[in-house]
Motif scaffolding. Structure first.
Motif, PDB file in Angstrom:
ATOM      1  N   THR A 372      -9.055  -3.525  -0.284  1.00  0.00           N
ATOM      2  CA  THR A 372      -9.206  -2.692   0.914  1.00  0.00           C
ATOM      3  C   THR A 372     -10.289  -3.244   1.829  1.00  0.00           C
ATOM      4  O   THR A 372     -10.105  -3.323   3.055  1.00  0.00           O
ATOM      5  CB  THR A 372      -9.549  -1.249   0.502  1.00  0.00           C
ATOM      6  OG1 THR A 372      -8.509  -0.732  -0.334  1.00  0.00           O
ATOM      7  CG2 THR A 372      -9.689  -0.355   1.728  1.00  0.00           C
ATOM      8  N   LEU A 373     -11.414  -3.637   1.270  1.00  0.00           N
ATOM      9  CA  LEU A 373     -12.510  -4.180   2.079  1.00  0.00           C
ATOM     10  C   LEU A 373     -12.120  -5.482   2.752  1.00  0.00           C
ATOM     11  O   LEU A 373     -12.397  -5.694   3.943  1.00  0.00           O
ATOM     12  CB  LEU A 373     -13.748  -4.380   1.195  1.00  0.00           C
ATOM     13  CG  LEU A 373     -14.983  -4.952   1.892  1.00  0.00           C
ATOM     14  CD1 LEU A 373     -15.432  -4.046   3.035  1.00  0.00           C
ATOM     15  CD2 LEU A 373     -16.127  -5.142   0.882  1.00  0.00           C
ATOM     16  N   ALA A 374     -11.458  -6.365   2.016  1.00  0.00           N
ATOM     17  CA  ALA A 374     -11.057  -7.664   2.578  1.00  0.00           C
ATOM     18  C   ALA A 374     -10.063  -7.471   3.725  1.00  0.00           C
ATOM     19  O   ALA A 374     -10.195  -8.106   4.790  1.00  0.00           O
ATOM     20  CB  ALA A 374     -10.450  -8.544   1.487  1.00  0.00           C
ATOM     21  N   VAL A 375      -9.082  -6.614   3.534  1.00  0.00           N
ATOM     22  CA  VAL A 375      -8.078  -6.380   4.583  1.00  0.00           C
ATOM     23  C   VAL A 375      -8.719  -5.724   5.801  1.00  0.00           C
ATOM     24  O   VAL A 375      -8.380  -6.051   6.946  1.00  0.00           O
ATOM     25  CB  VAL A 375      -6.926  -5.526   4.027  1.00  0.00           C
ATOM     26  CG1 VAL A 375      -5.996  -5.073   5.152  1.00  0.00           C
ATOM     27  CG2 VAL A 375      -6.140  -6.307   2.981  1.00  0.00           C
ATOM     28  N   TYR A 376      -9.659  -4.821   5.574  1.00  0.00           N
ATOM     29  CA  TYR A 376     -10.347  -4.154   6.695  1.00  0.00           C
ATOM     30  C   TYR A 376     -11.139  -5.166   7.531  1.00  0.00           C
ATOM     31  O   TYR A 376     -11.088  -5.165   8.768  1.00  0.00           O
ATOM     32  CB  TYR A 376     -11.292  -3.075   6.151  1.00  0.00           C
ATOM     33  CG  TYR A 376     -11.417  -1.868   7.053  1.00  0.00           C
ATOM     34  CD1 TYR A 376     -11.903  -1.977   8.365  1.00  0.00           C
ATOM     35  CD2 TYR A 376     -11.074  -0.608   6.611  1.00  0.00           C
ATOM     36  CE1 TYR A 376     -12.017  -0.878   9.182  1.00  0.00           C
ATOM     37  CE2 TYR A 376     -11.179   0.506   7.426  1.00  0.00           C
ATOM     38  CZ  TYR A 376     -11.662   0.371   8.713  1.00  0.00           C
ATOM     39  OH  TYR A 376     -11.770   1.458   9.527  1.00  0.00           O
ATOM     40  N   LEU A 377     -11.862  -6.039   6.842  1.00  0.00           N
ATOM     41  CA  LEU A 377     -12.648  -7.062   7.543  1.00  0.00           C
ATOM     42  C   LEU A 377     -11.748  -7.982   8.358  1.00  0.00           C
ATOM     43  O   LEU A 377     -12.049  -8.310   9.521  1.00  0.00           O
ATOM     44  CB  LEU A 377     -13.457  -7.871   6.526  1.00  0.00           C
ATOM     45  CG  LEU A 377     -14.272  -9.047   7.086  1.00  0.00           C
ATOM     46  CD1 LEU A 377     -15.306  -8.557   8.084  1.00  0.00           C
ATOM     47  CD2 LEU A 377     -14.949  -9.816   5.950  1.00  0.00           C
ATOM     48  N   LEU A 378     -10.625  -8.386   7.779  1.00  0.00           N
ATOM     49  CA  LEU A 378      -9.707  -9.277   8.487  1.00  0.00           C
ATOM     50  C   LEU A 378      -9.004  -8.563   9.639  1.00  0.00           C
ATOM     51  O   LEU A 378      -8.623  -9.195  10.631  1.00  0.00           O
ATOM     52  CB  LEU A 378      -8.692  -9.856   7.496  1.00  0.00           C
ATOM     53  CG  LEU A 378      -9.295 -10.829   6.473  1.00  0.00           C
ATOM     54  CD1 LEU A 378      -8.272 -11.178   5.398  1.00  0.00           C
ATOM     55  CD2 LEU A 378      -9.790 -12.097   7.167  1.00  0.00           C
ATOM     56  N   THR A 379      -8.844  -7.249   9.535  1.00  0.00           N
ATOM     57  CA  THR A 379      -8.313  -6.482  10.667  1.00  0.00           C
ATOM     58  C   THR A 379      -9.275  -6.548  11.846  1.00  0.00           C
ATOM     59  O   THR A 379      -8.862  -6.730  12.999  1.00  0.00           O
ATOM     60  CB  THR A 379      -8.094  -5.012  10.262  1.00  0.00           C
ATOM     61  OG1 THR A 379      -7.157  -4.948   9.184  1.00  0.00           O
ATOM     62  CG2 THR A 379      -7.570  -4.197  11.433  1.00  0.00           C
ATOM     63  N   PHE A 380     -10.552  -6.377  11.565  1.00  0.00           N
ATOM     64  CA  PHE A 380     -11.575  -6.479  12.611  1.00  0.00           C
ATOM     65  C   PHE A 380     -11.550  -7.857  13.268  1.00  0.00           C
ATOM     66  O   PHE A 380     -11.572  -7.975  14.506  1.00  0.00           O
ATOM     67  CB  PHE A 380     -12.955  -6.194  12.008  1.00  0.00           C
ATOM     68  CG  PHE A 380     -14.111  -6.616  12.874  1.00  0.00           C
ATOM     69  CD1 PHE A 380     -14.366  -5.985  14.090  1.00  0.00           C
ATOM     70  CD2 PHE A 380     -14.938  -7.659  12.481  1.00  0.00           C
ATOM     71  CE1 PHE A 380     -15.426  -6.386  14.889  1.00  0.00           C
ATOM     72  CE2 PHE A 380     -15.999  -8.057  13.276  1.00  0.00           C
ATOM     73  CZ  PHE A 380     -16.248  -7.418  14.483  1.00  0.00           C
ATOM     74  N   VAL A 381     -11.481  -8.905  12.452  1.00  0.00           N
ATOM     75  CA  VAL A 381     -11.431 -10.271  12.999  1.00  0.00           C
ATOM     76  C   VAL A 381     -10.164 -10.459  13.832  1.00  0.00           C
ATOM     77  O   VAL A 381     -10.199 -11.031  14.935  1.00  0.00           O
ATOM     78  CB  VAL A 381     -11.488 -11.300  11.860  1.00  0.00           C
ATOM     79  CG1 VAL A 381     -11.279 -12.707  12.406  1.00  0.00           C
ATOM     80  CG2 VAL A 381     -12.822 -11.205  11.125  1.00  0.00           C
ATOM     81  N   THR A 410      -1.621  -3.186   9.955  1.00  0.00           N
ATOM     82  CA  THR A 410      -0.541  -2.363   9.423  1.00  0.00           C
ATOM     83  C   THR A 410      -0.440  -2.505   7.913  1.00  0.00           C
ATOM     84  O   THR A 410      -0.052  -1.559   7.218  1.00  0.00           O
ATOM     85  CB  THR A 410       0.799  -2.763  10.071  1.00  0.00           C
ATOM     86  OG1 THR A 410       0.610  -2.914  11.472  1.00  0.00           O
ATOM     87  CG2 THR A 410       1.853  -1.704   9.844  1.00  0.00           C
ATOM     88  N   GLY A 411      -0.808  -3.656   7.391  1.00  0.00           N
ATOM     89  CA  GLY A 411      -0.816  -3.845   5.942  1.00  0.00           C
ATOM     90  C   GLY A 411      -1.829  -2.966   5.237  1.00  0.00           C
ATOM     91  O   GLY A 411      -1.723  -2.726   4.027  1.00  0.00           O
ATOM     92  N   TYR A 412      -2.795  -2.443   5.987  1.00  0.00           N
ATOM     93  CA  TYR A 412      -3.819  -1.572   5.409  1.00  0.00           C
ATOM     94  C   TYR A 412      -3.276  -0.187   5.049  1.00  0.00           C
ATOM     95  O   TYR A 412      -3.836   0.488   4.174  1.00  0.00           O
ATOM     96  CB  TYR A 412      -4.971  -1.432   6.415  1.00  0.00           C
ATOM     97  CG  TYR A 412      -6.030  -0.430   6.026  1.00  0.00           C
ATOM     98  CD1 TYR A 412      -7.037  -0.759   5.122  1.00  0.00           C
ATOM     99  CD2 TYR A 412      -6.044   0.856   6.561  1.00  0.00           C
ATOM    100  CE1 TYR A 412      -8.013   0.155   4.762  1.00  0.00           C
ATOM    101  CE2 TYR A 412      -7.009   1.773   6.213  1.00  0.00           C
ATOM    102  CZ  TYR A 412      -8.001   1.421   5.318  1.00  0.00           C
ATOM    103  OH  TYR A 412      -8.960   2.332   4.969  1.00  0.00           O
ATOM    104  N   LEU A 413      -2.177   0.244   5.679  1.00  0.00           N
ATOM    105  CA  LEU A 413      -1.696   1.620   5.513  1.00  0.00           C
ATOM    106  C   LEU A 413      -1.457   2.006   4.050  1.00  0.00           C
ATOM    107  O   LEU A 413      -2.005   3.013   3.577  1.00  0.00           O
ATOM    108  CB  LEU A 413      -0.428   1.828   6.346  1.00  0.00           C
ATOM    109  CG  LEU A 413      -0.570   1.679   7.862  1.00  0.00           C
ATOM    110  CD1 LEU A 413       0.783   1.826   8.547  1.00  0.00           C
ATOM    111  CD2 LEU A 413      -1.543   2.701   8.420  1.00  0.00           C
ATOM    112  N   PRO A 414      -0.639   1.273   3.283  1.00  0.00           N
ATOM    113  CA  PRO A 414      -0.438   1.667   1.879  1.00  0.00           C
ATOM    114  C   PRO A 414      -1.686   1.485   1.020  1.00  0.00           C
ATOM    115  O   PRO A 414      -1.858   2.191   0.022  1.00  0.00           O
ATOM    116  CB  PRO A 414       0.700   0.749   1.412  1.00  0.00           C
ATOM    117  CG  PRO A 414       0.625  -0.441   2.289  1.00  0.00           C
ATOM    118  CD  PRO A 414       0.169   0.075   3.625  1.00  0.00           C
ATOM    119  N   LEU A 415      -2.559   0.567   1.404  1.00  0.00           N
ATOM    120  CA  LEU A 415      -3.804   0.398   0.657  1.00  0.00           C
ATOM    121  C   LEU A 415      -4.624   1.678   0.678  1.00  0.00           C
ATOM    122  O   LEU A 415      -5.161   2.126  -0.345  1.00  0.00           O
ATOM    123  CB  LEU A 415      -4.638  -0.743   1.263  1.00  0.00           C
ATOM    124  CG  LEU A 415      -4.200  -2.179   0.990  1.00  0.00           C
ATOM    125  CD1 LEU A 415      -5.134  -3.138   1.712  1.00  0.00           C
ATOM    126  CD2 LEU A 415      -4.196  -2.471  -0.491  1.00  0.00           C
TER     127      LEU A 415
END
Length: 517
Positions: A372-381, A410-415
C-alpha cells in the motif's frame, strides 16, 4: 478410526465420544491439561457455535477437550457471483461518467454551465455520503443478495428515466435519472471485499476483491471511450438529440438485462464457508453483533482511521481527475474530445492491470502495509509527472503519463479494501469498505469543486499541483499506519491448532460454552 450414528470420530489415545443427531459432521478428541470434570455418570454436555448438542462420555479419570473440525469448501459458482456483480458494477460506473467525458457537448445541449455539469458526476459522491450508513446496516442485517437486487433495480430505473431526456429543456429530469443511478452506486461500492470474503478462500480473496473492483473500473473505462463515439460534437441539436437518445437506450437495455440476471442467478452465500476466518464469523449469533457497536469499534481503531483518511485522499483525487479530464484535455488540445476519452480509457485500463497485479501480489505475499505504501508513493510521483507534462503539446506524452498514473492510482483501490479488512477483522467487510468509500466521496466532492475553480482561475497545472499536495500528505500518513493483520492472525491460529499433536486429522479449536446437564 471409529464411527457411531453416522458421525466420524477420531480416536486420540484411550478417549472416545458419542455424538447425537446434532449436525456435527466430525469431531476430534485430545488430551488436555485442563480437566472438565463430570457429573455422577461422567458425562457433560456442551454447546458449540452452529451445533445444538454434543454428549461426551468418558471415565471420570480422563480429561477431555472438544476440538470440532471445521469443514470448508470452495464452490465453482463463486465465479458466477463475482462476474455477475462486476457486470452490474460496470453498468453503474459507466453511467457515472457518460456526461462528464463529453461535458462540453452536454453543456451546449442543455445550455448549462460547468458547475451544473460537474454535479452530474458529484451527485454520485453526495448520495453515497448520505446513504452509506443505512445501506451498510441493511447489508449487515439482511445480506448481500438483497443489497445487489435493490441496487440493480435502482440502476435500471435511473437508466430508463434518462431515455426521455434527450431534449434541451430536460436537464432537471436527466439529473433526477442520474440521482437514481447514484442511489444504486451506494449498493455497489462496499460490496467487493464482502463478496470476496464470503465466497472465496484465503489464498484467492485479494484477487477476487481486485476482480470485483475491476468491474467498476471497466465501467469507467467504457464511460471514457463510448460516449465520445456515440455522441459526436455536431452543430445540429436535433441530430445531437438523436445520438444522445441512442446512448441512453443502449444503457437502459443493458441495465435491464443485468437486473433480470441478478434476480434469477445471484445467491446470498455458499452453504459451507470458504475459509476458517469466515467460519468463525458465521459462528457469531445475531445477538452478539451490533451494527452501531461495530461502527464505534472501527472509529476507535487508530490504524483504520488513518487508512480512512489516506484512502479518501487518494481515491478523491482519482474522482476529481476523472470528472475534470475533458476540461483539462480540451484546454490544451482543443477539439480532441475523442482523445480525451481515450486518455481516460488509458488511465483505467492501466489501473485494471495494476489492480489485478496488486491483488495477486497480496495473495502471494500478504505484505499489505508495504504494498500500500509503495503504490501510494508511486501514485504521487505519477501525478507530478502528469501535471508537468500535460501542457507540452504532445498527446502521445499525455497517453504515457496517464497510463503510469492510472496503473498506481486506480490500482490502489483494491489494496485499500483488503488492507481495511485485515485491520478490522472480524468486523463486517461491508462496514469497513463503506466507511472507506464514504471518505472517498467526501474528498471527491471537495477536490472536484476546488480543482475545478482553480482550473478556471489559474489553469490546469495549478489544479493538478493542488492534488499532488494531498497525495504527498497521504503518502506520509500511510507510513504511520500500524500493520495489525487480524484476519491473517485468525487463519494462522486455526492452522496452528489443526497441526497440534494428538489430532491427526487436524481438528480446529473454536470457543464453546458449557451447559449444565
Amino acid at each position: 478410526m471409529s464411527s457411531q450414528l453416522g458421525y466420524q470420530l477420531h480416536d486420540c489415545g484411550d478417549d472416545y465420544a458419542r455424538a447425537d443427531e446434532t449436525g456435527v459432521e466430525s469431531i476430534s478428541l485430545r488430551k488436555d491439561n485442563k480437566g472438565l470434570g463430570g457429573d455422577s455418570n461422567g458425562c457433560r454436555r456442551f454447546s458449540l457455535p452452529g451445533i445444538t448438542r454434543v454428549d461426551l462420555e468418558a471415565r471420570p479419570s480422563d480429561t477431555l477437550a472438544l476440538v470440532p473440525l471445521v469443514k470448508i469448501k470452495l464452490y465453482k459458482r463463486r465465479w458466477v457471483m463475482l462476474i455477475l456483480f462486476s457486470t452490474y458494477s460496470m453498468s453503474n460506473a459507466f453511467m457515472w461518467l457518460q456526461y462528464g467525458i463529453i461535458s462540453n457537448v452536454f453543456m451546449r445541449f442543455y445550455n448549462i454551465d460547468t458547475f451544473a455539469i460537474d454535479w452530474l458526476s458529484m451527485i454520485y459522491m453526495l448520495t453515497y455520503t448520505l446513504l452509506v450508513v443505512p445501506v451498510m446496516w441493511v447489508l449487515s442485517s439482511y445480506g448481500i443478495r438483497d443489497i445487489v437486487v435493490v441496487g440493480s433495480a435502482f440502476n435500471c430505473i435511473g437508466a430508463w428515466i434518462k431515455t426521455g431526456t434527450a431534449h434541451p429543456g430536460m436537464f432537471p429530469v436527466t439529473f433526477f435519472g442520474q440521482f437514481m443511478c447514484s442511489v444504486a452506486s451506494v449498493y455497489v461500492m462496499g460490496i467487493p471485499s464482502y463478496l470476496a470474503s464470503i465466497w472465496f478462500g484465503k489464498h484467492e480473496v485479494s484477487t477476487a476483491c481486485s476482480i470485483g473492483v475491476l468491474g467498476n473500473q471497466l465501467g469507467i473505462a467504457i464511460g471514457f471511450l463510448v460516449p465520445p463515439i456515440l455522441v459526436p460534437n455536431v452543430d445540429d441539436l436535433d441530430e445531437l438529440a438523436y445520438h444522445i437518445n441512442i446512448m441512453f437506450y443502449i444503457t437502459a437495455g443493458v441495465a435491464t438485462l443485468i437486473f433480470i440476471l441478478v434476480v434469477i442467478v445471484f445467491q446470498e452465500k455458499p452453504a459451507i464457508p470458504p475459509s476458517q476466518a469466515q467460519a468463525a464469523m458465521r459462528s457469531m449469533s445475531p445477538q452478539e453483533y451490533s451494527y452501531l457497536a461495530s461502527i464505534r469499534r472501527l472509529i476507535y481503531n487508530k490504524p483504520f482511521v488513518l487508512l480512512i483518511i489516506t484512502y479518501g485522499l487518494n481515491v478523491g483525487c482519482f474522482y476529481a481527475v476523472s470528472t475534470l479530464l475533458n476540461r483539462m484535455i480540451i484546454d490544451h488540445y482543443p477539439g480532441e474530445e475523442v482523445n480525451a476519452g481515450r486518455i481516460g480509457l488509458t488511465i483505467v485500463i492501466a489501473g485494471m492491470v495494476g489492480s489485478l497485479i496488486c491483488g495477486i501480489w497480496l495473495d502471494k505475499t500478504k505484505t499489505y502495509k508495504q504494498t500500500t505504501l509503495a503504490v501510494y508513493l508511486l501514485t504521487f510521483v505519477g501525478m507530478l509527472v502528469y501535471a508537468f507534462t500535460l501542457n507540452l503539446g504532445h498527446l502521445w506524452v499525455v497517453f504515457i503519463t496517464a497510463a503510469a498514473l492510472g496503473f498506481f492510482m486506480t490500482g490502489y483501490l483494491p489494496l485499500g479494501f483488503e488492507f481495511a479488512v485485515e485491520l478490522t477483522y472480524p468486523e463486517s467487510e461491508g462496514t469497513s469498505s463503506g466507511l472507506l468509500n464514504c471518505s472517498a466521496q467526501v474528498f471527491g466532492i471537495i477536490f472536484t469543486i476546488c480543482q475545478g475553480k482553480i482550473i478556471d482561475y489559474y489553469g490546469t497545472l495549478a489544479g493538478n499541483v493542488f492534488l499532488c499536495v494531498f497525495l504527498f500528505l497521504g503518502t506520509i500518513m500511510t507510513a504511520f499506519i500500524k500493520a495489525d493483520l487480524r484476519r491473517q492472525k485468525a487463519n494462522l491460529v486455526a492452522e496452528t491448532k489443526a497441526k497440534e499433536p494428538g489430532c491427526q486429522d487436524g481438528g480446529i479449536s473454536t470457543p464453546f460454552k458449557e451447559d449444565k446437564v
